[in-house]
Design a protein around this motif. Structure first.
Motif, PDB file in Angstrom:
ATOM      1  N   SER A   1       0.867  -1.172   0.000  1.00 39.76           N
ATOM      2  CA  SER A   1       0.000   0.000   0.000  1.00 39.76           C
ATOM      3  C   SER A   1       0.905   1.222   0.000  1.00 39.76           C
ATOM      4  N   PHE A   2       0.549   2.216  -0.734  1.00 39.05           N
ATOM      5  CA  PHE A   2       1.369   3.418  -0.836  1.00 39.05           C
ATOM      6  C   PHE A   2       1.068   4.289   0.372  1.00 39.05           C
ATOM      7  N   THR A   3       1.843   4.126   1.443  1.00 40.02           N
ATOM      8  CA  THR A   3       1.546   4.816   2.689  1.00 40.02           C
ATOM      9  C   THR A   3       2.781   5.492   3.269  1.00 40.02           C
ATOM     10  N   THR A   4       2.551   6.631   3.902  1.00 38.10           N
ATOM     11  CA  THR A   4       3.593   7.317   4.658  1.00 38.10           C
ATOM     12  C   THR A   4       3.594   6.726   6.052  1.00 38.10           C
ATOM     13  N   GLU A   5       4.763   6.253   6.489  1.00 43.13           N
ATOM     14  CA  GLU A   5       4.870   5.687   7.831  1.00 43.13           C
ATOM     15  C   GLU A   5       5.214   6.756   8.854  1.00 43.13           C
ATOM     16  N   ASP A   6       6.041   7.717   8.481  1.00 45.91           N
ATOM     17  CA  ASP A   6       6.368   8.846   9.347  1.00 45.91           C
ATOM     18  C   ASP A   6       7.031   9.909   8.479  1.00 45.91           C
TER      19      ASP A   6
END
Length: 131
Positions: A46-51
């Motif tokens: 999934s194209f997600t920002t973790e931090d």
């Protein structure tokens, strides 16, 4: 109650490991040596920002391609941006395309196959001066 400005050129602190010793640090070193933008993100499942810090958005521009948009602009487009990518030993390289004061485009490529590849554990840091 009014608030004023606190200005100083040097920080001094006691060393918790070597008690009785003091350390000083020029505040310009702290400011100039700190990342102005950083992000850790996943492009694999999934194209997600973790931090992140100073990132307004992250764009999925296709397989292995990403766009990074800054919350606060850099003073010029000549900033260094070390990066890393990949979750395995696949020799992944991060290339940068268009770089501006407000954003940058990048791509992760698997070097053995010489092909764009979505990977987990991607990181980008941007150093330089803010506008």
């Amino acid at each position: 109650m009014g608030f004023g400005t606190l200005a100083f050129d040097t920080l001094q602190t006691s060393d918790s490991k070597n008690t009785g010793t003091n350390k000083t640090l020029d505040t310009s070193f702290v400011y100039n040596g700190s990342a102005k933008v950083w992000i850790k993100f996943d492009m694999s499942s999934s194209f997600t920002t973790e931090d992140s810090f100073n990132v307004s958005s992250l764009d999925d521009d296709g397989t292995g391609d990403f766009g990074l948009n800054f919350s606060n602009n850099m003073s010029n487009a000549n900033y260094p941006a070390p990066a890393s990518a990949g979750e395995d030993n696949a020799n992944v390289l991060t290339n940068f395309g268009t770089v501006s004061t407000s954003s940058m485009d990048g791509q992760t490529r698997q070097t053995q196959a010489n092909a764009a590849s979505d990977k987990a554990n991607n990181s980008v840091c941007v150093f330089g001066d803010l506008a």
